[in-house]
Write an enzyme that holds these catalytic residues in place. Structure first.
Site, PDB file in Angstrom:
ATOM      1  N   SER A 189       0.866  -1.180   0.000  1.00 45.59           N
ATOM      2  CA  SER A 189       0.000   0.000   0.000  1.00 45.59           C
ATOM      3  C   SER A 189       0.898   1.223   0.000  1.00 45.59           C
ATOM      4  O   SER A 189       1.575   1.485   0.981  1.00 45.59           O
ATOM      5  CB  SER A 189      -0.849   0.021   1.272  1.00 45.59           C
ATOM      6  N   HIS A 201      -1.614  -2.012  -3.861  1.00 42.19           N
ATOM      7  CA  HIS A 201      -2.833  -1.708  -3.098  1.00 42.19           C
ATOM      8  C   HIS A 201      -3.040  -0.199  -3.048  1.00 42.19           C
ATOM      9  O   HIS A 201      -2.174   0.549  -2.583  1.00 42.19           O
ATOM     10  CB  HIS A 201      -2.684  -2.262  -1.676  1.00 42.19           C
ATOM     11  N   ASP A 232      -5.066   2.693  -1.416  1.00 43.79           N
ATOM     12  CA  ASP A 232      -5.947   3.023  -0.292  1.00 43.79           C
ATOM     13  C   ASP A 232      -6.628   4.355  -0.554  1.00 43.79           C
ATOM     14  O   ASP A 232      -6.070   5.420  -0.299  1.00 43.79           O
ATOM     15  CB  ASP A 232      -5.124   3.100   0.998  1.00 43.79           C
ATOM     16  N   MET A 280      -9.258   7.136   0.266  1.00 42.13           N
ATOM     17  CA  MET A 280     -10.029   7.622   1.418  1.00 42.13           C
ATOM     18  C   MET A 280     -10.665   8.962   1.058  1.00 42.13           C
ATOM     19  O   MET A 280     -10.012   9.818   0.468  1.00 42.13           O
ATOM     20  CB  MET A 280      -9.086   7.809   2.612  1.00 42.13           C
ATOM     21  N   HIS A 329      -8.809  -0.331  -2.913  1.00 45.77           N
ATOM     22  CA  HIS A 329      -9.567  -0.399  -1.650  1.00 45.77           C
ATOM     23  C   HIS A 329     -10.271   0.936  -1.430  1.00 45.77           C
ATOM     24  O   HIS A 329      -9.632   1.927  -1.085  1.00 45.77           O
ATOM     25  CB  HIS A 329      -8.564  -0.705  -0.529  1.00 45.77           C
ATOM     26  N   MET A 360     -12.206   3.207   0.653  1.00 53.17           N
ATOM     27  CA  MET A 360     -12.687   3.561   1.986  1.00 53.17           C
ATOM     28  C   MET A 360     -13.460   4.867   1.821  1.00 53.17           C
ATOM     29  O   MET A 360     -13.008   5.955   2.203  1.00 53.17           O
ATOM     30  CB  MET A 360     -11.506   3.733   2.950  1.00 53.17           C
ATOM     31  N   MET A 389      -9.995  -5.752   7.639  1.00 49.82           N
ATOM     32  CA  MET A 389      -9.207  -4.635   8.173  1.00 49.82           C
ATOM     33  C   MET A 389      -8.692  -5.044   9.549  1.00 49.82           C
ATOM     34  O   MET A 389      -9.470  -5.303  10.464  1.00 49.82           O
ATOM     35  CB  MET A 389     -10.060  -3.373   8.290  1.00 49.82           C
ATOM     36  N   ASP A 438      -5.354  -6.238   5.908  1.00 56.91           N
ATOM     37  CA  ASP A 438      -4.803  -4.903   5.678  1.00 56.91           C
ATOM     38  C   ASP A 438      -4.647  -4.154   6.999  1.00 56.91           C
ATOM     39  O   ASP A 438      -5.622  -3.852   7.668  1.00 56.91           O
ATOM     40  CB  ASP A 438      -5.805  -4.148   4.763  1.00 56.91           C
TER      41      ASP A 438
HETATM   42  C1  DX5 Z   1      -5.644   1.872   6.789  1.00 55.24           C
HETATM   43  C2  DX5 Z   1      -4.788   1.612   5.570  1.00 55.24           C
HETATM   44  C3  DX5 Z   1      -3.532   0.943   6.052  1.00 55.24           C
HETATM   45  C4  DX5 Z   1      -2.521   0.670   4.993  1.00 55.24           C
HETATM   46  C5  DX5 Z   1      -1.470  -0.263   5.530  1.00 55.24           C
HETATM   47  O1  DX5 Z   1      -6.716   2.636   6.430  1.00 55.24           O
HETATM   48  O2  DX5 Z   1      -5.498   0.779   4.666  1.00 55.24           O
HETATM   49  O3  DX5 Z   1      -3.901  -0.283   6.647  1.00 55.24           O
HETATM   50  O4  DX5 Z   1      -3.129   0.057   3.917  1.00 55.24           O
HETATM   51  O5  DX5 Z   1      -0.771   0.431   6.453  1.00 55.24           O
HETATM   52  P1  DX5 Z   1       0.295  -0.286   7.431  1.00 55.24           P
HETATM   53  O6  DX5 Z   1       0.846  -1.504   6.706  1.00 55.24           O
HETATM   54  O7  DX5 Z   1       1.323   0.774   7.658  1.00 55.24           O
HETATM   55  O8  DX5 Z   1      -0.493  -0.668   8.645  1.00 55.24           O
HETATM   56 ZN    ZN Z   2      -6.286  -0.818   2.260  1.00 53.40          ZN
END
Ligand code: DX5
Ligand code: ZN
Length: 212
Positions: free
Chosen positions: A6, A29, A31, A33, A62, A64, A133, A171
């Site tokens: 990610s 990945h 992320d 948001m 992903h 979110m 998660m 994740d």
């Molecule tokens: C949370 C993110 C994190 C990211 C991974 O919203 O989705 O989980 O992908 O971060 P680390 O590996 O640093 O926990």
């Molecule tokens: Zn993620």
């Protein structure tokens, strides 16, 4: 397992270089948001389009975000190979799963740490992937939540008993210790953010996660 870095934790001013630093990864990945579903904002589909020009890796997206049914097409058009949205973000997950699959894109669903895995039961036969998660969604660098292991075991057991086809992905808070724990629970894909991006030997680490 598959390692899906990610790059939430990377330097966005040198995005192309950062992507090259994880060239060994089969998946990337994303992320996404929106500052509504989670209190943070990251990037939108324009970043995917930019990276799609320099990478032929599998785009694991992903979302979110709230109202994923309104925005998922932007990410499909930007090149996503898998769209994972949150169970908690929509009233009708079944329709959205089918809509994503009708576009020839893999459909995944994610649940937050506080959501019971049993809510996914009716959707299991339809899903290509389930994303557990293991931290509260919203930022990288958090500590792995141990209860996630029970959800992975439940899903692995369910798919063995019913011959379901979904992959299990986890994740948040992944390092070599937690990667081993999730693998032994039946996990298939690990999302790794800060553990990889805080170091320079990133491609080596990707290979090590694949061989945990
Ligand atoms: C949370 C993110 C994190 C990211 C991974 O919203 O989705 O989980 O992908 O971060 P680390 O590996 O640093 O926990
Ligand atoms: Zn993620």
């Amino acid at each position: 397992m598959i390692c899906s870095p990610s790059f939430l934790s990377c330097d966005f001013n040198k995005l192309e270089l950062e992507i090259q630093s994880i060239s060994e990864a089969k998946w990337i990945h994303f992320d996404v948001m929106d500052g509504k579903f989670v209190p943070n904002t990251t990037y939108n589909h324009h970043v995917l389009s930019r990276i799609k020009k320099i990478s032929n890796q599998f785009f694991d997206c992903h979302l979110m975000i709230s109202n994923p049914e309104k925005f998922y097409m932007d990410y499909i058009n930007a090149g996503a190979d898998l769209i994972t949205f949150h169970f908690e973000a929509t009233k009708d997950p079944k329709t959205l799963i089918q809509a994503i699959k009708d576009k020839g894109v893999l459909a995944g669903i994610s649940i937050k740490p506080g959501t019971d895995v049993l809510v996914l039961e009716p959707l299991l036969p339809l899903l290509d992937l389930i994303l557990i998660m293991s931290v509260e969604p919203g930022k990288g660098g958090q500590k792995f939540i141990m209860n996630s292991l029970n959800k992975i075991k439940y899903l692995d057991d369910k798919r063995n008993k019913n011959n379901y086809k979904y992959l299990i992905e986890v994740d948040g808070g992944i390092n070599f210790e937690t990667a081993k724990l999730v693998k032994d629970s039946g996990n298939d894909v690990v999302v790794v953010g800060s553990f990889i991006f805080n170091k320079n030997n990133r491609n080596e680490l990707v290979k090590e996660f694949e061989n945990v």
